[in-house]
Design a protein around this motif. Structure first.
Motif, PDB file in Angstrom:
ATOM      1  N   ASP A  60       0.800  -1.230   0.000  1.00 55.65           N
ATOM      2  CA  ASP A  60       0.000   0.000   0.000  1.00 55.65           C
ATOM      3  C   ASP A  60       0.834   1.283   0.000  1.00 55.65           C
ATOM      4  OD1 ASP A  60      -2.246  -1.607   0.013  1.00 55.65           O
ATOM      5  OD2 ASP A  60      -2.445  -1.539   2.181  1.00 55.65           O
ATOM      6  N   LYS A  61       2.127   1.189   0.128  1.00 56.76           N
ATOM      7  CA  LYS A  61       3.085   2.312   0.006  1.00 56.76           C
ATOM      8  C   LYS A  61       2.865   3.448   1.011  1.00 56.76           C
ATOM      9  CE  LYS A  61       4.297   1.625  -4.854  1.00 56.76           C
ATOM     10  NZ  LYS A  61       4.368   2.239  -6.199  1.00 56.76           N
ATOM     11  N   THR A  62       1.639   3.963   1.125  1.00 53.49           N
ATOM     12  CA  THR A  62       1.385   5.128   1.982  1.00 53.49           C
ATOM     13  C   THR A  62       1.891   4.956   3.409  1.00 53.49           C
ATOM     14  OG1 THR A  62      -0.518   5.820   0.663  1.00 53.49           O
ATOM     15  CG2 THR A  62      -0.393   6.670   2.904  1.00 53.49           C
ATOM     16  N   PRO A  63       1.643   3.832   4.089  1.00 49.50           N
ATOM     17  CA  PRO A  63       2.155   3.693   5.457  1.00 49.50           C
ATOM     18  C   PRO A  63       3.674   3.824   5.545  1.00 49.50           C
ATOM     19  CG  PRO A  63       0.521   2.018   5.001  1.00 49.50           C
ATOM     20  CD  PRO A  63       0.821   2.676   3.696  1.00 49.50           C
ATOM     21  N   PHE A  64       4.364   3.349   4.525  1.00 50.37           N
ATOM     22  CA  PHE A  64       5.819   3.432   4.535  1.00 50.37           C
ATOM     23  C   PHE A  64       6.292   4.861   4.235  1.00 50.37           C
ATOM     24  CE2 PHE A  64       4.614  -0.912   3.687  1.00 50.37           C
ATOM     25  CZ  PHE A  64       5.347  -1.589   4.648  1.00 50.37           C
ATOM     26  N   GLU A  65       5.525   5.576   3.418  1.00 48.61           N
ATOM     27  CA  GLU A  65       5.834   6.989   3.189  1.00 48.61           C
ATOM     28  C   GLU A  65       5.633   7.786   4.473  1.00 48.61           C
ATOM     29  OE1 GLU A  65       3.219   8.004   0.028  1.00 48.61           O
ATOM     30  OE2 GLU A  65       4.403   6.978  -1.525  1.00 48.61           O
ATOM     31  N   MET A  66       4.556   7.489   5.208  1.00 45.74           N
ATOM     32  CA  MET A  66       4.292   8.159   6.482  1.00 45.74           C
ATOM     33  C   MET A  66       5.349   7.791   7.530  1.00 45.74           C
ATOM     34  SD  MET A  66       1.648  10.140   6.197  1.00 45.74           S
ATOM     35  CE  MET A  66       2.370  10.510   4.589  1.00 45.74           C
ATOM     36  N   VAL A 121       6.872  11.176   8.586  1.00 46.76           N
ATOM     37  CA  VAL A 121       6.290  11.670   9.841  1.00 46.76           C
ATOM     38  C   VAL A 121       6.817  10.931  11.065  1.00 46.76           C
ATOM     39  CG1 VAL A 121       4.133  12.043  11.111  1.00 46.76           C
ATOM     40  CG2 VAL A 121       4.183  12.348   8.619  1.00 46.76           C
ATOM     41  N   ILE A 122       6.745   9.606  11.033  1.00 47.84           N
ATOM     42  CA  ILE A 122       7.067   8.825  12.233  1.00 47.84           C
ATOM     43  C   ILE A 122       8.545   8.888  12.581  1.00 47.84           C
ATOM     44  CG2 ILE A 122       7.069   6.517  13.237  1.00 47.84           C
ATOM     45  CD1 ILE A 122       4.569   5.898  11.584  1.00 47.84           C
ATOM     46  N   LEU A 123       9.411   8.544  11.634  1.00 46.04           N
ATOM     47  CA  LEU A 123      10.848   8.508  11.945  1.00 46.04           C
ATOM     48  C   LEU A 123      11.411   9.868  12.354  1.00 46.04           C
ATOM     49  CD1 LEU A 123      12.574   5.940   9.563  1.00 46.04           C
ATOM     50  CD2 LEU A 123      12.520   5.942  12.055  1.00 46.04           C
ATOM     51  N   PRO A 124      11.085  10.959  11.659  1.00 41.77           N
ATOM     52  CA  PRO A 124      11.594  12.263  12.113  1.00 41.77           C
ATOM     53  C   PRO A 124      11.180  12.571  13.556  1.00 41.77           C
ATOM     54  CG  PRO A 124      10.765  12.457   9.884  1.00 41.77           C
ATOM     55  CD  PRO A 124      10.379  11.084  10.359  1.00 41.77           C
ATOM     56  N   HIS A 125       9.948  12.219  13.914  1.00 42.22           N
ATOM     57  CA  HIS A 125       9.503  12.451  15.294  1.00 42.22           C
ATOM     58  C   HIS A 125      10.323  11.612  16.271  1.00 42.22           C
ATOM     59  CE1 HIS A 125       6.913  13.120  18.748  1.00 42.22           C
ATOM     60  NE2 HIS A 125       6.908  11.807  18.936  1.00 42.22           N
ATOM     61  N   GLY A 151       3.348   7.769  20.809  1.00 44.68           N
ATOM     62  CA  GLY A 151       3.595   6.747  19.798  1.00 44.68           C
ATOM     63  C   GLY A 151       2.598   6.795  18.657  1.00 44.68           C
ATOM     64  N   PHE A 152       2.722   5.834  17.739  1.00 44.72           N
ATOM     65  CA  PHE A 152       1.895   5.803  16.528  1.00 44.72           C
ATOM     66  C   PHE A 152       1.283   4.428  16.322  1.00 44.72           C
ATOM     67  CE2 PHE A 152       5.233   8.913  15.972  1.00 44.72           C
ATOM     68  CZ  PHE A 152       4.600  10.004  15.387  1.00 44.72           C
ATOM     69  N   LEU A 153       0.056   4.422  15.848  1.00 42.67           N
ATOM     70  CA  LEU A 153      -0.627   3.201  15.426  1.00 42.67           C
ATOM     71  C   LEU A 153      -0.899   3.318  13.934  1.00 42.67           C
ATOM     72  CD1 LEU A 153      -2.294   0.552  15.865  1.00 42.67           C
ATOM     73  CD2 LEU A 153      -4.267   2.037  16.327  1.00 42.67           C
ATOM     74  N   GLU A 169       1.145  17.169  12.534  1.00 39.75           N
ATOM     75  CA  GLU A 169       0.303  17.497  11.394  1.00 39.75           C
ATOM     76  C   GLU A 169       0.964  18.508  10.470  1.00 39.75           C
ATOM     77  OE1 GLU A 169      -3.421  18.532  13.189  1.00 39.75           O
ATOM     78  OE2 GLU A 169      -4.102  16.443  13.245  1.00 39.75           O
ATOM     79  N   ARG A 170       1.756  19.387  11.049  1.00 39.02           N
ATOM     80  CA  ARG A 170       2.520  20.321  10.193  1.00 39.02           C
ATOM     81  C   ARG A 170       3.537  19.567   9.360  1.00 39.02           C
ATOM     82  NH1 ARG A 170       2.417  23.652  14.858  1.00 39.02           N
ATOM     83  NH2 ARG A 170       4.557  23.064  15.391  1.00 39.02           N
ATOM     84  N   ALA A 171       4.154  18.564   9.967  1.00 37.84           N
ATOM     85  CA  ALA A 171       5.145  17.753   9.233  1.00 37.84           C
ATOM     86  C   ALA A 171       4.472  16.972   8.117  1.00 37.84           C
ATOM     87  CB  ALA A 171       5.852  16.793  10.194  1.00 37.84           C
ATOM     88  N   ALA A 172       3.246  16.524   8.363  1.00 36.72           N
ATOM     89  CA  ALA A 172       2.539  15.697   7.375  1.00 36.72           C
ATOM     90  C   ALA A 172       2.202  16.476   6.109  1.00 36.72           C
ATOM     91  CB  ALA A 172       1.255  15.154   7.998  1.00 36.72           C
ATOM     92  N   VAL A 173       1.946  17.769   6.255  1.00 36.69           N
ATOM     93  CA  VAL A 173       1.563  18.574   5.077  1.00 36.69           C
ATOM     94  C   VAL A 173       2.749  19.335   4.484  1.00 36.69           C
ATOM     95  CG1 VAL A 173      -0.804  18.804   5.885  1.00 36.69           C
ATOM     96  CG2 VAL A 173       0.862  20.543   6.507  1.00 36.69           C
ATOM     97  N   ALA A 174       3.903  19.244   5.132  1.00 40.57           N
ATOM     98  CA  ALA A 174       5.078  19.985   4.665  1.00 40.57           C
ATOM     99  C   ALA A 174       5.549  19.448   3.317  1.00 40.57           C
ATOM    100  CB  ALA A 174       6.187  19.868   5.690  1.00 40.57           C
TER     101      ALA A 174
END
Length: 281
Positions: free
Chosen positions: A77-83, A87-91, A238-240, A276-281
């Motif tokens: 599905d690609k999108t989870p790995f892009e996120m 988003v996740i790793l930078p945080h 954390g993230f789910l 959320e700012r990181a997600a739209v950057a």
């Protein structure tokens, strides 16, 4: 198939794996369980169910594994790995800079493509994760798929599903008709047998939980119970990560969606403004 046999199997599989079978799924039972029945010397489903009722452990395991969907492929599905990368790793790199450690759980990991995809992604980051301790735990109900995951061997068809050619060349070795993932990547993932319907607090706390494309097989109550127990295992920031067809909305208040990040959720009390700012950057 006799109605009594269908009802027995539906009840057994619901209790054992969370799988909900509606009456229109008789064809699924027959297609998956008739081979099991015949391999064990029974002519039909009725004979198989008759042998299951006394609690034959090996037979119960075979039936559960046969009925559990184990579909998986690399970077699905690609999108989870892009996120994960955006988003996740930078945080995590920012918030865990003091300990230089984070843990990831891939629930329902099947034959290992999801955790190995994450491992390759992190390996590709090179210097950014130097001196960091990353732990990936993959769990599944099926002992058979976990054995395959631990081996890290895949067919030509499996490596062609979602795996970029440059990663195949870099991290796999061809052995006959199959491809074996490198020891470096394989060593980044630990596998354990686990049923999501049972207690899993012994796994400890995680920073990220991937639980994709498994909740869709559960009823609402089971979904809520699993999600609320996952929430207890997740760090406050954390993230789910859920599948594209899954959501927490209307099921539990333990999580909330992260705006702009399809399939990505955080604990209900988490501060999401920066994320959320990181997600739209």
């Amino acid at each position: 198939m006799r109605q009594a046999d269908f009802e027995y199997l539906a009840k057994f599989l619901k209790e054992r794996s969370g799988l909900v079978l509606t009456p229109n799924k008789e064809y699924l039972i027959e297609s998956r369980l008739l081979p099991i029945a015949r391999d064990n010397g029974f002519e039909d489903i009725e004979g198989l169910v008759g042998a299951m009722r006394p609690g034959a452990v090996a037979l119960l395991e075979q039936v559960t594994e046969a009925m559990t969907t184990n579909e998986s492929f690399f970077f699905r599905d690609k999108t989870p790995f892009e996120m994960f990368e955006k988003v996740i790793l930078p945080h995590l790199l920012d918030s865990r800079s003091g300990t230089k450690r984070f843990r990831i759980w891939c629930a329902a990991a099947s034959t290992g493509q999801e955790p190995y995809s994450l491992a390759m992604q992190m390996k590709e980051m090179g210097h950014k994760l130097a001196n960091w301790r990353q732990e990936i735990i993959g769990t599944d109900l099926s002992a058979d798929v976990l054995r395959r995951a631990k081996l890290g061997k895949y067919t030509q068809f499996e490596v062609q599903r979602g795996l970029p050619i440059q990663l195949l060349v870099k991290y796999f070795k061809q052995i006959g008709h199959d491809w074996e993932i490198s020891p470096d990547i394989r060593s980044m993932v630990q596998y354990r047998k686990l049923n999501l319907l049972e207690e899993f607090s012994a796994l400890g706390q995680f920073d990220v939980v991937f639980c994709r494309n498994v909740l869709i097989y559960f009823d609402q109550q089971t979904k809520a119970q699993v999600l609320e127990r996952i929430a207890k295992q997740l760090a406050p920031d954390g993230f789910l990560v859920l599948g594209a067809a899954e959501t927490v909305i209307g099921i539990t208040k333990a999580f909330k969606p992260l705006k702009g990040c399809r399939g990505l959720y955080v604990p209900a009390e988490a501060d999401v403004s920066k994320l959320e700012r990181a997600a739209v950057a």
